[in-house]
Motif scaffolding. Structure first.
Motif, PDB file in Angstrom:
ATOM      1  N   MET A 292       0.842  -1.169   0.000  1.00 27.23           N
ATOM      2  CA  MET A 292       0.000   0.000   0.000  1.00 27.23           C
ATOM      3  C   MET A 292       0.889   1.234   0.000  1.00 27.23           C
ATOM      4  SD  MET A 292      -3.122  -1.108   2.455  1.00 27.23           S
ATOM      5  CE  MET A 292      -3.369  -2.869   2.591  1.00 27.23           C
ATOM      6  N   GLU A 293       0.503   2.201  -0.782  1.00 25.77           N
ATOM      7  CA  GLU A 293       1.391   3.332  -1.003  1.00 25.77           C
ATOM      8  C   GLU A 293       1.384   4.381   0.095  1.00 25.77           C
ATOM      9  OE1 GLU A 293      -1.234   5.949  -4.060  1.00 25.77           O
ATOM     10  OE2 GLU A 293      -0.569   3.978  -4.740  1.00 25.77           O
ATOM     11  N   ASP A 294       0.306   4.460   0.891  1.00 26.47           N
ATOM     12  CA  ASP A 294       0.307   5.430   1.987  1.00 26.47           C
ATOM     13  C   ASP A 294      -0.469   4.882   3.181  1.00 26.47           C
ATOM     14  OD1 ASP A 294      -2.511   6.288   1.797  1.00 26.47           O
ATOM     15  OD2 ASP A 294      -1.906   7.344  -0.013  1.00 26.47           O
ATOM     16  N   LEU A 295      -0.307   5.551   4.316  1.00 26.76           N
ATOM     17  CA  LEU A 295      -0.893   5.066   5.562  1.00 26.76           C
ATOM     18  C   LEU A 295      -2.415   5.119   5.559  1.00 26.76           C
ATOM     19  CD1 LEU A 295       1.700   6.553   8.077  1.00 26.76           C
ATOM     20  CD2 LEU A 295       1.611   4.245   7.090  1.00 26.76           C
ATOM     21  N   SER A 296      -3.006   6.052   4.819  1.00 22.75           N
ATOM     22  CA  SER A 296      -4.471   6.127   4.782  1.00 22.75           C
ATOM     23  C   SER A 296      -5.071   4.841   4.207  1.00 22.75           C
ATOM     24  CB  SER A 296      -4.944   7.348   3.998  1.00 22.75           C
ATOM     25  OG  SER A 296      -4.701   7.203   2.617  1.00 22.75           O
ATOM     26  N   LEU A 297      -4.384   4.198   3.281  1.00 20.32           N
ATOM     27  CA  LEU A 297      -4.888   2.943   2.709  1.00 20.32           C
ATOM     28  C   LEU A 297      -4.779   1.796   3.712  1.00 20.32           C
ATOM     29  CD1 LEU A 297      -3.548   3.259  -0.933  1.00 20.32           C
ATOM     30  CD2 LEU A 297      -5.820   3.819  -0.042  1.00 20.32           C
ATOM     31  N   HIS A 298      -3.757   1.822   4.557  1.00 18.18           N
ATOM     32  CA  HIS A 298      -3.675   0.833   5.638  1.00 18.18           C
ATOM     33  C   HIS A 298      -4.849   1.033   6.602  1.00 18.18           C
ATOM     34  CE1 HIS A 298       0.173  -1.112   4.815  1.00 18.18           C
ATOM     35  NE2 HIS A 298       0.680   0.077   4.535  1.00 18.18           N
ATOM     36  N   ILE A 299      -5.158   2.293   6.894  1.00 22.02           N
ATOM     37  CA  ILE A 299      -6.292   2.582   7.775  1.00 22.02           C
ATOM     38  C   ILE A 299      -7.578   2.050   7.161  1.00 22.02           C
ATOM     39  CG2 ILE A 299      -7.714   4.442   8.749  1.00 22.02           C
ATOM     40  CD1 ILE A 299      -5.054   6.037   9.072  1.00 22.02           C
ATOM     41  N   MET A 300      -7.778   2.281   5.868  1.00 25.69           N
ATOM     42  CA  MET A 300      -8.979   1.790   5.192  1.00 25.69           C
ATOM     43  C   MET A 300      -9.084   0.264   5.302  1.00 25.69           C
ATOM     44  SD  MET A 300     -11.764   2.343   3.629  1.00 25.69           S
ATOM     45  CE  MET A 300     -12.020   3.733   2.578  1.00 25.69           C
ATOM     46  N   ASP A 301      -7.970  -0.441   5.158  1.00 22.67           N
ATOM     47  CA  ASP A 301      -7.976  -1.896   5.270  1.00 22.67           C
ATOM     48  C   ASP A 301      -8.412  -2.339   6.670  1.00 22.67           C
ATOM     49  OD1 ASP A 301      -7.223  -4.613   4.165  1.00 22.67           O
ATOM     50  OD2 ASP A 301      -5.909  -4.497   5.930  1.00 22.67           O
ATOM     51  N   ILE A 302      -7.879  -1.688   7.690  1.00 21.50           N
ATOM     52  CA  ILE A 302      -8.257  -2.045   9.070  1.00 21.50           C
ATOM     53  C   ILE A 302      -9.732  -1.753   9.306  1.00 21.50           C
ATOM     54  CG2 ILE A 302      -7.866  -1.552  11.512  1.00 21.50           C
ATOM     55  CD1 ILE A 302      -4.996  -0.738  10.700  1.00 21.50           C
ATOM     56  N   VAL A 303     -10.200  -0.616   8.818  1.00 17.73           N
ATOM     57  CA  VAL A 303     -11.609  -0.237   8.984  1.00 17.73           C
ATOM     58  C   VAL A 303     -12.518  -1.256   8.278  1.00 17.73           C
ATOM     59  CG1 VAL A 303     -13.295   1.537   8.360  1.00 17.73           C
ATOM     60  CG2 VAL A 303     -11.142   2.192   9.425  1.00 17.73           C
ATOM     61  N   GLU A 304     -12.135  -1.694   7.093  1.00 20.84           N
ATOM     62  CA  GLU A 304     -12.914  -2.728   6.392  1.00 20.84           C
ATOM     63  C   GLU A 304     -12.934  -4.024   7.200  1.00 20.84           C
ATOM     64  OE1 GLU A 304     -14.897  -2.762   3.813  1.00 20.84           O
ATOM     65  OE2 GLU A 304     -14.551  -0.716   3.189  1.00 20.84           O
ATOM     66  N   ASN A 305     -11.807  -4.390   7.814  1.00 23.69           N
ATOM     67  CA  ASN A 305     -11.777  -5.567   8.688  1.00 23.69           C
ATOM     68  C   ASN A 305     -12.760  -5.398   9.845  1.00 23.69           C
ATOM     69  OD1 ASN A 305      -9.736  -6.741   7.148  1.00 23.69           O
ATOM     70  ND2 ASN A 305      -8.108  -6.196   8.573  1.00 23.69           N
ATOM     71  N   SER A 306     -12.828  -4.187  10.391  1.00 22.01           N
ATOM     72  CA  SER A 306     -13.745  -3.915  11.503  1.00 22.01           C
ATOM     73  C   SER A 306     -15.193  -4.107  11.072  1.00 22.01           C
ATOM     74  CB  SER A 306     -13.546  -2.486  12.014  1.00 22.01           C
ATOM     75  OG  SER A 306     -12.270  -2.324  12.572  1.00 22.01           O
ATOM     76  N   VAL A 307     -15.515  -3.650   9.880  1.00 26.81           N
ATOM     77  CA  VAL A 307     -16.888  -3.816   9.368  1.00 26.81           C
ATOM     78  C   VAL A 307     -17.210  -5.299   9.217  1.00 26.81           C
ATOM     79  CG1 VAL A 307     -18.388  -3.425   7.373  1.00 26.81           C
ATOM     80  CG2 VAL A 307     -16.997  -1.569   8.268  1.00 26.81           C
ATOM     81  N   ARG A 308     -16.263  -6.071   8.659  1.00 30.27           N
ATOM     82  CA  ARG A 308     -16.485  -7.524   8.516  1.00 30.27           C
ATOM     83  C   ARG A 308     -16.670  -8.199   9.867  1.00 30.27           C
ATOM     84  NH1 ARG A 308     -13.060  -6.875   4.198  1.00 30.27           N
ATOM     85  NH2 ARG A 308     -11.163  -7.438   5.307  1.00 30.27           N
ATOM     86  N   ALA A 309     -16.101  -7.602  10.926  1.00 28.89           N
ATOM     87  CA  ALA A 309     -16.234  -8.151  12.271  1.00 28.89           C
ATOM     88  C   ALA A 309     -17.493  -7.643  12.975  1.00 28.89           C
ATOM     89  CB  ALA A 309     -14.998  -7.812  13.102  1.00 28.89           C
ATOM     90  N   GLY A 310     -18.345  -6.920  12.250  1.00 25.78           N
ATOM     91  CA  GLY A 310     -19.619  -6.482  12.813  1.00 25.78           C
ATOM     92  C   GLY A 310     -19.570  -5.196  13.614  1.00 25.78           C
ATOM     93  N   ALA A 311     -18.539  -4.397  13.448  1.00 23.50           N
ATOM     94  CA  ALA A 311     -18.430  -3.157  14.216  1.00 23.50           C
ATOM     95  C   ALA A 311     -19.505  -2.159  13.802  1.00 23.50           C
ATOM     96  CB  ALA A 311     -17.047  -2.524  14.021  1.00 23.50           C
ATOM     97  N   GLY A 312     -20.062  -1.483  14.780  1.00 26.42           N
ATOM     98  CA  GLY A 312     -21.003  -0.399  14.541  1.00 26.42           C
ATOM     99  C   GLY A 312     -20.365   0.946  14.803  1.00 26.42           C
ATOM    100  N   HIS A 313     -19.280   0.932  15.586  1.00 25.33           N
ATOM    101  CA  HIS A 313     -18.533   2.144  15.937  1.00 25.33           C
ATOM    102  C   HIS A 313     -17.047   1.871  15.746  1.00 25.33           C
ATOM    103  CE1 HIS A 313     -22.022   4.126  17.699  1.00 25.33           C
ATOM    104  NE2 HIS A 313     -22.329   2.943  18.211  1.00 25.33           N
ATOM    105  N   ILE A 314     -16.387   2.783  15.062  1.00 22.11           N
ATOM    106  CA  ILE A 314     -14.948   2.677  14.821  1.00 22.11           C
ATOM    107  C   ILE A 314     -14.329   4.040  15.109  1.00 22.11           C
ATOM    108  CG2 ILE A 314     -13.135   2.156  13.148  1.00 22.11           C
ATOM    109  CD1 ILE A 314     -15.331   0.610  11.534  1.00 22.11           C
ATOM    110  N   ALA A 315     -13.277   4.052  15.932  1.00 20.95           N
ATOM    111  CA  ALA A 315     -12.558   5.289  16.254  1.00 20.95           C
ATOM    112  C   ALA A 315     -11.160   5.209  15.653  1.00 20.95           C
ATOM    113  CB  ALA A 315     -12.474   5.477  17.766  1.00 20.95           C
ATOM    114  N   VAL A 316     -10.809   6.219  14.881  1.00 19.46           N
ATOM    115  CA  VAL A 316      -9.477   6.315  14.282  1.00 19.46           C
ATOM    116  C   VAL A 316      -8.801   7.540  14.884  1.00 19.46           C
ATOM    117  CG1 VAL A 316      -8.167   6.618  12.140  1.00 19.46           C
ATOM    118  CG2 VAL A 316     -10.303   5.293  12.118  1.00 19.46           C
TER     119      VAL A 316
END
Length: 137
Positions: free
Chosen positions: A1-25
């Protein structure tokens, strides 16, 4: 991944797959020349085995895949920039990903446009509440 924002997006997508309703970055710019990204969710969390193997590129919980590269690539980006990755259990559930980078390290990736990346995420997942905070510590 070329920048840190894309790593953040990947983690956030993982959170959604895990059923998260609230995510704090949080993006923490520390006085000790460390840049820390924290992503915390209220999803289903990870058991000890998954937590122990989460950054292993040849381990995944996705049924149709033989590998999961997101957290392993983030871990490598942290190490390349003189930092480290930690994944902790949340309280009472969910997880917290903490990625640290030395800000003055020659190999730190650019931050990217985190706000724009999260706006795209909010458009794709309006059912999830996501917050973003920049902290100077």
């Amino acid at each position: 991944m070329e920048d840190l924002s894309l790593h953040i997006m990947d983690i956030v997508e993982n959170s959604v797959r895990a059923g998260a309703g609230h995510i704090a970055v949080r993006l923490v710019d520390r006085a000790d020349h460390m840049l820390v990204i924290e992503v915390e969710d209220d999803g289903k969390g990870m058991d000890e085995d998954i937590l122990k193997n989460a950054a292993n590129p040849f381990y995944t919980t996705k049924n149709n895949k033989k590998y999961g590269l997101g957290l392993s690539l983030l871990s490598q980006a942290c190490e390349d920039a003189g930092g480290s990755l930690r994944i902790e259990k949340g309280n009472p559930k969910g997880i917290k990903v903490i990625a640290g980078f030395k800000k003055d390290h020659v190999d730190i990736k650019p931050t990217g446009n985190i706000e724009k990346t999260l706006r795209v995420f909010r458009t794709l997942h309006p059912e999830v509440h996501i917050s973003f905070e920049r902290i100077n510590a």
